[in-house]
Structure formats: structure tokens, C-alpha cells
Scaffold this active site. Structure first.
Site, PDB file in Angstrom:
ATOM      1  CB  CYS A   1      17.156  28.323  54.249  1.00 49.92           C
ATOM      2  SG  CYS A   1      16.600  28.917  55.834  1.00 49.92           S
ATOM      3  N   PRO A   2      16.907  25.642  52.502  1.00 52.51           N
ATOM      4  CG  PRO A   2      15.440  24.740  50.922  1.00 52.51           C
ATOM      5  CD  PRO A   2      16.858  25.207  51.107  1.00 52.51           C
TER       6      PRO A   2
END
Lengths: 182, 232, 76
Positions: C14-15
Site C-alpha cells: 500500500c498505497p
């Protein structure tokens, strides 16, 4: 044996407890419960990154360094922790427990996978990010857990100051990420 | 983009193709891991009860973080990056629950004339807090996880996070090395502000909860504003 | 004719999967489908959640241990 485990996979309770991702709010409630248990049983709120400084000291000693003269490790408490060693530090076991607990959860959901490093970009991002976090956490008295979560739970204004500046940092970090690390 | 390719086959056939892969069932391995975890627990229990307690707490935190995909990094990053505040609001709920419980526990000690526990977590507020927090914020977004998140992702099998952890440790050592200077220069005169000292026990808690509530409402509105009214 | 585009986000934390998804969707026409391949358990939750909030049709499929495909049909 195989069919037994395959049957488990179809079980509704298995899906609820081990397979499907829990809602964030459920996670928040559970973390709160364990945070409160931590505070009542150990006398201190949860912290993660302080332990890493001790790990660093032990690693440093392993390669022949010494932190005896450092102000940070000069308190009797810090000296006692360092002298007791890696395996006798409670914080070590709590941090290793996080790894083990996540590993168990991922395996139990049949969702574990070794994710190899994809590019040099990932290495640089991880190294740079790691150093920034490590240094930052030491001078700000903790990380997201010790300074933020535990700070705010302890009604410390420092928790809110930490939150505000970490938010600024997160925005800068997001810009850097999109620009250089994608 | 090189990694994008247009699938020529229809959706149904492409999905059929993926289903041919035989999924392994990892639950038996989970059982082995459970046995190892329990074994370590027994060993720690005989060694020292405190170590067992911390081991159990760590397991509980790790399991919860993974199962709910809880991420303190995302709570700070997503409002800016993706305009999503669902994790932010969950974190605020955790703040509210724990601040009520912590205040009650601390008050219990106070009213009985005992030393209030956990007061070392009331950190001095100085320029070092601001710089450190900002550095931490940048680092966690770039590295894809904060301290607890890094540990959790190592458990999930991320090699990148192993590197991140190593450099986290290096950075911690560096920070510890320079700590004396920061302390002398900024922290000695910095105030440690425990809200009940200024506002009373009830007042301190109420103000803390009010800040949480205000941020919660802002977070909610922020997300609504950016989801084009389609949010259910 | 509606097309299907595959986006490989394997090994990304992430992200990044979400940002890549956002960008890839922008380049698609309404009715096209984006198939995002992820092996990060957080992305398997936040990519579908984000896409649903944006008003797209989303389906999640576990294709292997720790690997998921997110089907996003662009709706607007």
C-alpha cells in the site's frame, strides 16, 4: 486429512473468525481491548519502536560497537534491559509476537505468500523510510503506537502534536511516493 | 504502461483460466505454526511469566492487525491520497475507547493516593516532537508501513518490510546516538502536558473526546465530499 | 467494444496498488473492465472499497493463496 481441512474452509465460523477481513471498526475495538489489557497488566501502554533501539544496540555490540557512553542508554533501566539480553527483553517478545500473530492469521486464512523484492526502487523506499521512521521515533518519543495511540489514550497533549505533524509528514511522503517511488 | 495488457479473451474465459490453478490449503501449516507459537509460549512461561504475557499480547495485536487490515499509516495517508477516511475514523474510535479506559484506570490510582501508572508516555512537547513526527510520517508512507505495520507485513511474507525493519533499527540506533543533543537542546525546557493537570480529570477527558469527535466529523464530511454523493 | 485491461500490482505494498488502479481507471472508457492483480492483503480490501465508493461495479476473486483479482467495471 486433506478433506477435513477443506471442510473447515467451507465452515461459516471459520470464514467469520479466520478468513474474511474484519471491518476496521472491529479491529479498532479489539486493539483497544488489548491496549487496555496491556496497560492494566504491564503498567505501561503499548509501545513498539523503543524496542528497536535496543535491538539496534545489541546488533551494534554484535559487530563490536559499544553504546555504554550514549546518553540514551545511560539510565539504570536501559542498562538493565541491555544487560539482560535480546531474549530476556519483554518488548522483544511482544514485537516478535506481532510477526507471529500476523503470520498465523495469514496462514489460517490460506492467504500467506512470500512477496519477493520487485525492484531497486522498493529497496531504496524501504531503506529510506526505515531510517526516517527510526530516527523520527527516537526524537519524538515513539511511533504510531507509543507516541500517537498510547499518547492520546493517556490524555497527553504530545499525542495530538505528534498526530498533527505526522499528518504533515504523511502528505509530504505521499507526494514523494507518487513522484519517485512508483 | 508496460505492465498493462489488454486481455483478448472474454471475461468468462479468463476467469475460467484462473480457476484451473489449484489452490493449496494452508490451514495445516497454520496448525504447525500454532504449535510452534504455543511451544514458545510454554518455554517463555517457564522462563519468566512476564515474557509470556508480552508474547501473548504481541500475538493478539498481530492477529488483530492482520485480520482487520488495520493500518495506522493508512489512517494518516488515505485522507490525503485517496480521500478515504474509513480507517481514520476507526483509529479515532480506538482513541475514544482507550482514552476513557485509561483515564478511569489512572483516576483509580490517583483517588487511592497511588502513583499514576504509564505517565512516562506523557512526552515533552518540543521542536523535536514536530520534526520527529514529520520524519516518521514521511518514512511510513514511503516504506509502506509504520512500526507495527512493518512487523505485521513481515508476518505476511513481505521481504521489502524486512529491509524496512532493518533500516528502522539502524535509524533508531542513529536517533538514540543523537538523543543527548536533542535532549539538551530542546527537550529539557519542553513542557509535558497531561490534560487532567490543566483541565481536571473530567475536563481533560471531555476535551480529548471533543477533539476526537471534531476530527471524526471532519473526516466523515471530507470523504462524503469526495465520493461524489455515491457513498452509501 | 468494451475491453478488459489487466493491471499487475503483485509484490506492491500500500498505497501503490490503489494509486495505480486510480490512474488506470482514468484511462479507460465507461463499460471497460480493469482487472487488478494483488497479493497484498490490505490492497485486497482497500482497492475494492475505494472502487465501490467511486460508484463502480466491483468483484473480488481469490485466485490463489494470498493472490487476488479485483474486477472493476467502470461505471462513470
Amino acid at each position: 486429512m486433506k478433506t477435513f481441512f477443506d471442510k473447515i474452509k467451507q465452515n461459516d465460523f471459520y470464514k467469520l473468525w479466520f478468513k474474511d477481513a474484519l471491518p476496521y471498526v472491529t479491529g479498532a475495538v479489539l486493539l483497544s481491548v488489548f491496549q487496555i489489557v496491556t496497560f492494566t497488566t504491564t503498567g505501561n501502554p503499548w509501545g513498539v519502536s523503543g524496542v528497536f533501539a535496543n535491538w539496534g544496540a545489541w546488533l551494534f555490540e554484535l559487530v563490536g560497537g559499544s553504546v555504554d557512553k550514549w546518553f540514551y542508554f545511560s539510565s539504570p533501566g536501559a542498562q538493565a534491559t541491555l544487560n539482560a539480553g535480546f531474549l530476556n527483553d519483554p518488548g522483544t517478545w511482544r514485537n516478535l509476537g506481532i510477526v507471529a500473530g500476523a503470520l498465523f492469521a495469514a496462514m489460517m486464512a490460506s492467504g500467506f505468500k512470500i512477496k519477493k523484492i520487485k525492484s531497486i526502487r522498493q529497496v531504496i523506499a524501504a531503506a529510506l523510510g526505515g531510517i526516517l521512521m527510526g530516527y523520527g521515533a527516537r526524537i519524538a518519543f515513539g511511533c504510531n503506537i507509543g507516541a500517537l495511540f498510547s499518547g492520546i489514550a493517556s490524555l497527553s497533549l504530545s499525542g495530538w502534536v505528534f498526530a498533527a505533524f505526522m499528518f504533515v509528514g504523511a502528505i509530504i511522503g505521499s507526494k514523494l511516493l507518487v513522484k519517485y517511488f512508483m | 504502461m508496460a505492465e498493462e495488457k489488454v486481455r483478448t479473451s472474454s471475461r468468462a474465459s479468463s476467469r475460467g483460466g484462473t480457476e484451473k490453478r489449484k489452490k493449496k490449503n494452508q490451514i495445516p501449516i497454520a496448525m504447525i505454526i500454532f504449535a510452534v507459537i504455543a511451544g514458545i509460549g510454554v518455554w517463555l512461561g517457564f522462563k519468566e511469566e512476564t515474557l509470556l504475557l508480552y508474547w501473548l499480547l504481541g500475538l493478539a495485536f498481530g492477529f488483530t492487525l492482520q485480520r482487520s487490515r488495520f493500518c495506522f499509516t493508512a489512517s494518516m495517508r488515505d485522507p490525503y491520497l485517496t480521500k478515504s477516511t474509513s480507517i481514520t475514523r476507526a483509529v479515532l474510535i480506538a482513541f475514544a475507547i482507550t482514552s476513557i479506559a485509561f483515564t478511569a484506570i489512572k483516576y483509580g490510582y490517583f483517588i487511592n493516593g497511588l502513583a499514576i501508572p504509564g505517565q512516562s508516555y506523557i512526552a515533552p512537547i518540543s521542536i523535536a516532537t514536530a520534526i520527529g513526527a514529520c520524519m516518521f510520517g514521511i518514512g511510513m508512507v514511503i516504506a509502506g508501513g509504520c512500526a507495527s505495520g512493518t512487523l505485521m507485513r513481515i508476518g505476511e511474507g513481505f521481504w521489502m518490510q524486512v529491509i524496512s525493519l532493518f533500516f528502522f533499527i539502524v535509524g533508531s540506533l542513529w536517533g538514540a546516538h543523537d538523543f543527548g543533543w536533542w535532549k539538551r537542546t530542546f527537550m529539557l525546557k519542553a513542557p509535558k502536558i497531561f490534560l487532567p493537570d490543566y483541565l481536571g480529570w473530567l475536563g481533560g477527558l471531555v476535551v480529548n473526546l471533543l477533539i476526537i469527535a471534531v476530527i471524526y466529523v471532519i473526516a466523515h464530511k471530507w470523504e462524503k465530499k469526495h465520493s461524489d454523493g455515491l457513498s452509501h | 467494444m468494451a475491453k478488459e485491461v489487466e493491471l499487475d500490482c503483485m509484490g506492491e505494498a500500500c498505497p501503490i496498488p490503489l494509486i495505480k488502479t486510480e490512474k488506470a481507471l482514468e484511462e479507460l472508457e465507461v463499460g471497460d473492465t480493469l482487472i487488478v492483480l494483488v497479493d497484498h492483503s490490505c490492497a485486497m480490501k482497500n482497492v475494492p472499497e475505494w472502487a465501490r465508493k467511486q460508484g463502480h461495479e466491483v468483484e473480488l476473486e481469490e485466485v490463489d493463496d494470498g493472490e487476488w483479482e479485483v474486477y472493476i467495471e467502470k461505471m462513470k
